[in-house]
Design an enzyme around this catalytic site. Structure first.
Site, PDB file in Angstrom:
ATOM      1  N   TRP A  40      41.300  29.434 -27.224  1.00 27.65           N
ATOM      2  CA  TRP A  40      41.980  30.071 -28.368  1.00 27.65           C
ATOM      3  C   TRP A  40      41.121  29.864 -29.607  1.00 27.65           C
ATOM      4  CZ3 TRP A  40      44.955  29.487 -24.214  1.00 27.65           C
ATOM      5  CH2 TRP A  40      46.053  30.342 -24.044  1.00 27.65           C
ATOM      6  N   SER A  41      41.095  30.890 -30.476  1.00 29.58           N
ATOM      7  CA  SER A  41      40.090  30.811 -31.541  1.00 29.58           C
ATOM      8  C   SER A  41      40.376  29.740 -32.581  1.00 29.58           C
ATOM      9  CB  SER A  41      39.857  32.176 -32.173  1.00 29.58           C
ATOM     10  OG  SER A  41      40.816  32.474 -33.130  1.00 29.58           O
ATOM     11  N   ASP A  43      42.356  27.120 -32.237  1.00 25.85           N
ATOM     12  CA  ASP A  43      42.339  25.814 -31.548  1.00 25.85           C
ATOM     13  C   ASP A  43      40.903  25.310 -31.448  1.00 25.85           C
ATOM     14  OD1 ASP A  43      44.688  27.451 -30.546  1.00 25.85           O
ATOM     15  OD2 ASP A  43      45.220  25.526 -29.648  1.00 25.85           O
ATOM     16  N   TYR A  90      48.338  32.506 -17.406  1.00 25.06           N
ATOM     17  CA  TYR A  90      48.966  32.447 -18.730  1.00 25.06           C
ATOM     18  C   TYR A  90      49.434  33.842 -19.087  1.00 25.06           C
ATOM     19  CZ  TYR A  90      49.560  31.965 -23.757  1.00 25.06           C
ATOM     20  OH  TYR A  90      50.088  31.979 -25.019  1.00 25.06           O
ATOM     21  N   GLN A 116      43.053  35.346 -35.238  1.00 21.18           N
ATOM     22  CA  GLN A 116      43.840  34.198 -35.721  1.00 21.18           C
ATOM     23  C   GLN A 116      43.193  33.703 -37.003  1.00 21.18           C
ATOM     24  OE1 GLN A 116      43.980  31.296 -32.499  1.00 21.18           O
ATOM     25  NE2 GLN A 116      46.202  31.459 -32.326  1.00 21.18           N
ATOM     26  N   ASP A 176      53.352  31.411 -34.503  1.00 17.57           N
ATOM     27  CA  ASP A 176      53.878  32.592 -33.812  1.00 17.57           C
ATOM     28  C   ASP A 176      55.351  32.911 -34.082  1.00 17.57           C
ATOM     29  OD1 ASP A 176      51.412  32.015 -32.755  1.00 17.57           O
ATOM     30  OD2 ASP A 176      51.978  32.296 -30.670  1.00 17.57           O
ATOM     31  N   TYR A 348      60.157  26.115 -31.579  1.00 20.23           N
ATOM     32  CA  TYR A 348      58.747  26.420 -31.800  1.00 20.23           C
ATOM     33  C   TYR A 348      58.497  27.071 -33.171  1.00 20.23           C
ATOM     34  CZ  TYR A 348      54.307  27.730 -29.548  1.00 20.23           C
ATOM     35  OH  TYR A 348      53.004  27.855 -29.178  1.00 20.23           O
ATOM     36  N   TRP A 349      57.754  26.425 -34.031  1.00 16.16           N
ATOM     37  CA  TRP A 349      57.357  26.925 -35.361  1.00 16.16           C
ATOM     38  C   TRP A 349      58.544  27.236 -36.274  1.00 16.16           C
ATOM     39  CZ3 TRP A 349      52.661  25.657 -36.402  1.00 16.16           C
ATOM     40  CH2 TRP A 349      51.632  25.786 -35.472  1.00 16.16           C
ATOM     41  N   GLU A 392      52.080  18.499 -28.635  1.00 14.20           N
ATOM     42  CA  GLU A 392      51.815  19.790 -29.293  1.00 14.20           C
ATOM     43  C   GLU A 392      52.546  19.865 -30.644  1.00 14.20           C
ATOM     44  OE1 GLU A 392      52.995  23.012 -26.793  1.00 14.20           O
ATOM     45  OE2 GLU A 392      52.049  24.556 -28.041  1.00 14.20           O
TER      46      GLU A 392
HETATM   47  C1  GLC Z   1      50.496  29.192 -29.417  1.00 15.13           C
HETATM   48  C2  GLC Z   1      50.438  28.801 -30.898  1.00 15.13           C
HETATM   49  C3  GLC Z   1      49.066  29.126 -31.459  1.00 15.13           C
HETATM   50  C4  GLC Z   1      48.000  28.439 -30.615  1.00 15.13           C
HETATM   51  C5  GLC Z   1      48.174  28.732 -29.112  1.00 15.13           C
HETATM   52  C6  GLC Z   1      47.288  27.856 -28.250  1.00 15.13           C
HETATM   53  O1  GLC Z   1      50.340  30.556 -29.245  1.00 15.13           O
HETATM   54  O2  GLC Z   1      51.442  29.424 -31.639  1.00 15.13           O
HETATM   55  O3  GLC Z   1      48.948  28.714 -32.800  1.00 15.13           O
HETATM   56  O4  GLC Z   1      46.758  28.857 -31.030  1.00 15.13           O
HETATM   57  O5  GLC Z   1      49.496  28.504 -28.716  1.00 15.13           O
HETATM   58  O6  GLC Z   1      47.468  26.500 -28.542  1.00 15.13           O
END
Ligand code: GLC
Length: 424
Positions: A40-41, A43, A90, A116, A176, A348-349, A392
């Site tokens: 993931w960018s 991350d 995934y 992102q 998200d 979540y968030w 997380e």
């Molecule tokens: C979820 C999170 C996002 C993160 C991804 C991988 O989609 O909302 O921020 O980059 O997971 O960890």
């Protein structure tokens, strides 16, 4: 190896380094084993900040491997899929994006078609500082990719023509399920059914529209229903634009275009997203033209702007320390205003505390000399991972861990926090 640390910080350092080692695939770091098996960018960018202290060689590889997924337009996709994982490891996998059918997408690697928060230039600067620029080829290879990434954002994603980048999907925000996206997502439904997080259909509908239009800028500008200027995304964009100017200097390129871009972003953040009456930054929905009412942790991210006026810095610090956020949470900073109806300590968030948002606010607070805020964020983050491990995300009231275990950015950013407190 690492900085000299005091007492049990040495053990914490070693534990964080172990997580990063275990999540290393040879070319990149997965966000966590199991749940997130690809790259993931943002991350990768957060992880690179920690790797710069632990294994700078890997931080370089991590960034270069992410840019394998860069499109000819300059887009840095938010997911670069691993070719060795089963295609269904995934959701959403490559079949949602169909990047291979896009002429601008890279060959030989599947990616998403969203982006992102563009933290990569800032990470690159951390890495170059950590190595003293010893690896010249790293900077020479990466600098043009970073320039192309920023050029894409300015050219294709400044949909309001304001200097700010627009998000075209909640997944582009990195936060998200943030309640700030509920009103614009309600508008995406043809029947206007209220939205309150976690509805995959609307996420997929938005992607389907973008995919059918070949992810083209004209479609996003003229027809796409979800177009948002977000304070966190744009604060990261600004911090990375400043970093790009410094990298340009080091690479022997002209830093001026990046300095000018930074000025434009700074002006637009204040003009477009600062809500003076509420004393906070908010996201703006370009389809209604209005600021979104929900106050979230994203509203503090403009602390990353080194030129943020003092009275705004003070106002953000007051709100952060108030009972809306840190003042009523044992383990700040909650994702969303605790007094909002949308606040949910476990969702979540929509309430929990995250290490990455704490780290961004900590970096901003430090740069502005807000030592009370910076110390609070440092203490809260270190207590969370000591108590619950590198989870997380965390319950903001009792600090219990949620989501994945051994989460890479939670470990990486703790390394950066500890490194900043290194013993003399
Ligand atoms: C979820 C999170 C996002 C993160 C991804 C991988 O989609 O909302 O921020 O980059 O997971 O960890």
């Amino acid at each position: 190896m690492g900085p000299r640390l005091i007492g049990d910080e040495t053990a914490l350092w070693a534990a964080a380094a172990r997580v990063l080692d275990a999540n290393w695939t040879g070319a990149a770091t997965v966000p966590s084993p199991g749940l997130y098996p690809h790259q993931w960018s943002w991350d990768s960018a957060f992880t690179g900040i920690g790797l710069a202290h632990h294994r700078p060689d890997r931080a370089e590889t991590e960034l270069l491997s992410l840019f394998r997924g860069q499109w000819a337009t300059g887009l840095v996709p938010h997911i670069v899929f691993s070719s060795t994982e089963p295609r269904r490891a995934y959701f959403p996998g490559p079949e949602l994006w169909l990047s291979a059918a896009q002429p601008a997408a890279p060959r030989g690697v599947d990616t998403s078609g969203l982006t992102q928060p563009p933290l990569q230039a800032l990470t690159a600067l951390h890495v170059v500082r950590a190595t003293g620029g010893a690896d010249r080829s790293f900077l020479t290879s990466l600098y043009p990719c970073l320039v192309a990434q920023h050029a894409y954002l300015a050219r294709d994603r400044d949909i309001g023509g304001s200097g700010l980048v627009s998000l075209c999907h909640p997944w582009e925000s990195g936060l998200d399920d943030s309640p700030a996206w509920d009103p614009p997502l309600t508008a995406v439904d043809p029947h206007g059914a209220a939205y309150a997080g976690g509805d995959h259909d609307r996420y997929v509908t938005l992607v389907a529209g973008m995919r059918a239009a070949g992810y083209r800028a004209e479609y996003l500008r003229d027809d796409h229903p979800f177009v948002i200027e977000d304070p966190l995304f744009n604060a990261v964009y600004l911090a990375s634009t400043h970093a790009l100017a410094e990298l340009a200097d080091l690479a022997g390129a002209d830093p001026r275009p990046h300095r000018e871009a930074a000025e434009r972003i700074h002006d637009a953040l204040l003009e477009r997203l600062w809500d003076g009456s509420a004393g906070c930054f908010r996201a703006r929905d370009l389809r209604t033209g209005r600021l979104i009412r929900e106050t979230t942790v994203a509203g503090f991210a403009p602390l990353l702007d080194p030129e943020l006026p003092d009275e705004i810095v003070r106002s953000l610090a007051d709100l952060l320390l108030s009972a809306h956020f840190a003042g009523a949470a044992g383990y700040p900073v909650p994702t969303c205003d605790i007094q909002s109806e949308a606040f949910d300590r476990g969702a979540y968030w929509r309430g929990p505390t995250w290490v990455n948002t704490n780290w961004l606010l900590w970096a901003g607070a430090r740069a502005h000399g807000l030592s009370t805020v910076a110390d609070l964020l440092f203490g809260s983050t270190v207590r969370l991972v000591r108590q619950s491990g590198f989870r997380e995300y965390f319950d903001p009231f009792d600090g219990s861990g949620r989501g994945s275990h051994d989460f890479s950015w939670s470990a990486a950013l703790v390394l950066d926090l500890l490194a900043a407190r290194r013993a003399p």
